[in-house]
Design an enzyme around this catalytic site. Sequence first.
Site, PDB file in Angstrom:
ATOM      1  N   GLY A 134      -5.388   7.776   5.268  1.00  0.00           N
ATOM      2  CA  GLY A 134      -4.510   8.744   5.919  1.00  0.00           C
ATOM      3  C   GLY A 134      -3.245   9.005   5.125  1.00  0.00           C
ATOM      4  O   GLY A 134      -2.791  10.154   5.008  1.00  0.00           O
TER       5      GLY A 134
ATOM      6  N   GLN B 223       4.678   9.223   7.392  1.00  0.00           N
ATOM      7  CA  GLN B 223       3.784  10.134   6.667  1.00  0.00           C
ATOM      8  C   GLN B 223       4.229  11.587   6.847  1.00  0.00           C
ATOM      9  O   GLN B 223       4.221  12.369   5.892  1.00  0.00           O
ATOM     10  CB  GLN B 223       2.346   9.957   7.142  1.00  0.00           C
ATOM     11  CG  GLN B 223       1.781   8.581   6.783  1.00  0.00           C
ATOM     12  CD  GLN B 223       0.367   8.375   7.266  1.00  0.00           C
ATOM     13  OE1 GLN B 223      -0.227   9.245   7.902  1.00  0.00           O
ATOM     14  NE2 GLN B 223      -0.180   7.205   6.987  1.00  0.00           N
TER      15      GLN B 223
ATOM     16  N   LYS C  35       0.832  -1.215   0.000  1.00  0.00           N
ATOM     17  CA  LYS C  35       0.000   0.000   0.000  1.00  0.00           C
ATOM     18  C   LYS C  35       0.862   1.258   0.000  1.00  0.00           C
ATOM     19  O   LYS C  35       0.600   2.188  -0.764  1.00  0.00           O
ATOM     20  CB  LYS C  35      -0.933  -0.030   1.220  1.00  0.00           C
ATOM     21  CG  LYS C  35      -1.885   1.162   1.288  1.00  0.00           C
ATOM     22  CD  LYS C  35      -3.202   0.785   1.927  1.00  0.00           C
ATOM     23  CE  LYS C  35      -3.146   0.746   3.436  1.00  0.00           C
ATOM     24  NZ  LYS C  35      -3.220   2.094   4.045  1.00  0.00           N
ATOM     25  N   SER C  36       1.885   1.289   0.845  1.00  0.00           N
ATOM     26  CA  SER C  36       2.729   2.492   0.923  1.00  0.00           C
ATOM     27  C   SER C  36       3.390   2.783  -0.422  1.00  0.00           C
ATOM     28  O   SER C  36       3.428   3.926  -0.887  1.00  0.00           O
ATOM     29  CB  SER C  36       3.821   2.294   1.980  1.00  0.00           C
ATOM     30  OG  SER C  36       3.254   2.204   3.258  1.00  0.00           O
TER      31      SER C  36
ATOM     32  N   ARG D 109      -9.045  11.946  12.348  1.00  0.00           N
ATOM     33  CA  ARG D 109      -7.606  11.747  12.567  1.00  0.00           C
ATOM     34  C   ARG D 109      -6.842  13.069  12.565  1.00  0.00           C
ATOM     35  O   ARG D 109      -7.203  14.010  11.857  1.00  0.00           O
ATOM     36  CB  ARG D 109      -7.050  10.785  11.506  1.00  0.00           C
ATOM     37  CG  ARG D 109      -7.702   9.419  11.606  1.00  0.00           C
ATOM     38  CD  ARG D 109      -7.171   8.454  10.597  1.00  0.00           C
ATOM     39  NE  ARG D 109      -5.771   8.111  10.831  1.00  0.00           N
ATOM     40  CZ  ARG D 109      -5.048   7.345  10.031  1.00  0.00           C
ATOM     41  NH1 ARG D 109      -5.607   6.841   8.934  1.00  0.00           N
ATOM     42  NH2 ARG D 109      -3.809   7.078  10.314  1.00  0.00           N
TER      43      ARG D 109
ATOM     44  N   ARG E  14       2.717   5.944  -3.317  1.00  0.00           N
ATOM     45  CA  ARG E  14       3.847   6.762  -3.800  1.00  0.00           C
ATOM     46  C   ARG E  14       4.049   6.593  -5.300  1.00  0.00           C
ATOM     47  O   ARG E  14       4.502   7.515  -5.981  1.00  0.00           O
ATOM     48  CB  ARG E  14       5.114   6.384  -3.014  1.00  0.00           C
ATOM     49  CG  ARG E  14       5.075   6.923  -1.558  1.00  0.00           C
ATOM     50  CD  ARG E  14       5.999   6.140  -0.651  1.00  0.00           C
ATOM     51  NE  ARG E  14       6.117   6.683   0.697  1.00  0.00           N
ATOM     52  CZ  ARG E  14       5.267   6.432   1.704  1.00  0.00           C
ATOM     53  NH1 ARG E  14       4.191   5.669   1.512  1.00  0.00           N
ATOM     54  NH2 ARG E  14       5.467   6.957   2.909  1.00  0.00           N
TER      55      ARG E  14
ATOM     56  N   SER F 177       6.931   8.935  12.386  1.00  0.00           N
ATOM     57  CA  SER F 177       5.901   8.910  11.349  1.00  0.00           C
ATOM     58  C   SER F 177       6.502   9.090   9.958  1.00  0.00           C
ATOM     59  O   SER F 177       7.035  10.147   9.621  1.00  0.00           O
ATOM     60  CB  SER F 177       4.865  10.006  11.589  1.00  0.00           C
ATOM     61  OG  SER F 177       4.021  10.106  10.457  1.00  0.00           O
TER      62      SER F 177
ATOM     63  N   ASP G 223       1.616  -1.279  11.818  1.00  0.00           N
ATOM     64  CA  ASP G 223       0.270  -1.693  11.384  1.00  0.00           C
ATOM     65  C   ASP G 223      -0.034  -3.148  11.747  1.00  0.00           C
ATOM     66  O   ASP G 223      -1.145  -3.623  11.498  1.00  0.00           O
ATOM     67  CB  ASP G 223       0.127  -1.506   9.868  1.00  0.00           C
ATOM     68  CG  ASP G 223       0.132  -0.030   9.485  1.00  0.00           C
ATOM     69  OD1 ASP G 223      -0.264   0.804  10.325  1.00  0.00           O
ATOM     70  OD2 ASP G 223       0.546   0.291   8.354  1.00  0.00           O
TER      71      ASP G 223
ATOM     72  N   ARG H  57      -7.855  -3.132   9.383  1.00  0.00           N
ATOM     73  CA  ARG H  57      -6.968  -4.094  10.052  1.00  0.00           C
ATOM     74  C   ARG H  57      -7.616  -4.695  11.301  1.00  0.00           C
ATOM     75  O   ARG H  57      -7.306  -5.834  11.675  1.00  0.00           O
ATOM     76  CB  ARG H  57      -5.618  -3.450  10.373  1.00  0.00           C
ATOM     77  CG  ARG H  57      -4.887  -2.996   9.105  1.00  0.00           C
ATOM     78  CD  ARG H  57      -3.415  -2.825   9.261  1.00  0.00           C
ATOM     79  NE  ARG H  57      -2.902  -1.967   8.194  1.00  0.00           N
ATOM     80  CZ  ARG H  57      -2.621  -2.380   6.958  1.00  0.00           C
ATOM     81  NH1 ARG H  57      -2.776  -3.642   6.618  1.00  0.00           N
ATOM     82  NH2 ARG H  57      -2.167  -1.509   6.056  1.00  0.00           N
TER      83      ARG H  57
HETATM   84  C1  S3P Z   1       2.525   4.782   6.162  1.00  0.00           C
HETATM   85  C2  S3P Z   1       3.045   5.133   7.367  1.00  0.00           C
HETATM   86  C3  S3P Z   1       2.496   4.680   8.653  1.00  0.00           C
HETATM   87  C4  S3P Z   1       1.539   3.493   8.498  1.00  0.00           C
HETATM   88  C5  S3P Z   1       0.610   3.690   7.345  1.00  0.00           C
HETATM   89  C6  S3P Z   1       1.367   3.866   6.050  1.00  0.00           C
HETATM   90  C7  S3P Z   1       3.151   5.308   4.935  1.00  0.00           C
HETATM   91  O1  S3P Z   1       1.788   5.754   9.248  1.00  0.00           O
HETATM   92  O2  S3P Z   1       0.794   3.296   9.671  1.00  0.00           O
HETATM   93  O3  S3P Z   1      -0.268   2.579   7.213  1.00  0.00           O
HETATM   94  O4  S3P Z   1       2.858   4.785   3.831  1.00  0.00           O
HETATM   95  O5  S3P Z   1       3.942   6.261   5.036  1.00  0.00           O
HETATM   96  P1  S3P Z   1       2.529   6.876  10.170  1.00  0.00           P
HETATM   97  O6  S3P Z   1       3.480   7.605   9.350  1.00  0.00           O
HETATM   98  O7  S3P Z   1       1.406   7.739  10.657  1.00  0.00           O
HETATM   99  O8  S3P Z   1       3.157   6.086  11.268  1.00  0.00           O
END
Ligand code: S3P
Length: 450
Positions: free
Chosen positions: A101, A176, A29-30, A129, A34, A174, A328, A404
């Site tokens: 998110g 993110q 997913k990450s 959030r 991107r 984080s 996660d 999840r």
């Molecule tokens: C992610 C970062 C994580 C993770 C999310 C995906 C990302 O969040 O929990 O599912 O793709 O950068 P945080 O950066 O808030 O920890």
Amino acid sequence: MQPNDRAYRPLSTRRAGALTGRARVPGDKSISHRAFLFGGLAAGTTRIHGLLEGEDVLATGRAMAQMGARIVKQHDVYVVDGVGNGALLEPEGVLDFGNAGTGARLTMGLVGAYDFATTFVGDASLSRRPMARVLDPLRLIGTQVVARSGDRLPLSIHGPRVAAPIAYRVPMASAQVKSAVLLAGLNAPGMTTVIEPVATRDHTEKMLLGFGASLEVTTDAEGARHIALEGQGPLRAAGELTVPGDPSSAAFPLVATLITPGSEVVIENVLMNPTRTGLIDTLLEMGASIEIVNRRSEGGEDVADLHVRHSQLKGVTVPPERAPSMIDEYPVLAIAAAFAEGTTLMQGLDELRVKESDRLSAVAKGLEANGISHVEGHDSLSVTGTPDGRGLGGGRVTTHLDHRIAMSFLVLGMASETPVSIDDARMIATSFPEFETMMTDLGAVFEPAE
Ligand code: S3P
């Protein structure tokens, strides 16, 4: 969407014998988010193989299309024509990120340095959030924010005429936040530096380098990573980009196999980037039989197949510094711990409270409903297991729009003495649309619930 599509979908699982066979989990997913963001930004054509077609990722694709990227699907490949760095268009409508998110926060960073207005909306979970963690550094570069109190969605941002490059120390672990600041830096003149005291997943750094960004990573004497990005340089399309399988999705068939007697499953093509493998490390410490086979490199990342067999697990203490590499995976680790001999202690879980749900509370309530002995602390969870699952199950779990939580408790029901039901399976489609069919093919049984 028909009104009925919005109806809750309660679902249950029950013990149905061993899980066996081979499974291939969907794209990470990450990396998929991107791939759309950077492919949509870089000049030229990027062809994405193995993209996760989850609702979260598709929302990011739609947002990039609203800002000028051309995205078409040809057979199994997403073909993305990017606008060129600095050349995003002001979106006409609002950007709707649904439950995502990562999509929302990374896109906020991306457009935060553009002199136009962007409005972000999302579902009830995303609207609860915290966004201040991304908006605060954006304010430092000159971005204006119009938001509800507490910086929640729906909100609008408008970047400055010329963004200020900043040096920013990320206050929480984080990826993110790190990524949002770096993406803002792409359209700021000069050097943007992110200082990351605790290492988090490094996909943004690695992929930006792959797209030709001028970026350097160093580590200081205290172990903090400094990521320096030269803004306003060209980004070149990546050509062929392959997304490896998601270790966070692999976690569900992995734990289901470990706790279901007689099971033996091979999970193929799993991303083995060390910033993502904390769950595998922990399960190995618990005595899990996981053979990491066929290690290879795919699209600049290590991948492998996991040969997993049912195992008698034992409780362990998971060190807090491991949290970023398995953030996660704690909900499904709690399910593995419910079948381990002794107690598993998980610490450093404060970030779990601000995920798609307050995951610490949602897991604790789900354990409670299913007769699993546990203690919820403000940033910790301990779970005491029952090795054969006797007496476990029978509960109905509230998922709070959290994919999840939904998948973790469905995994519990595959091995507990009595079935487990969840109030709503719809959110599974945000990250793992194939979950039910894949697990059914391995031998799991799902039934509609009340
Ligand atoms: C992610 C970062 C994580 C993770 C999310 C995906 C990302 O969040 O929990 O599912 O793709 O950068 P945080 O950066 O808030 O920890």
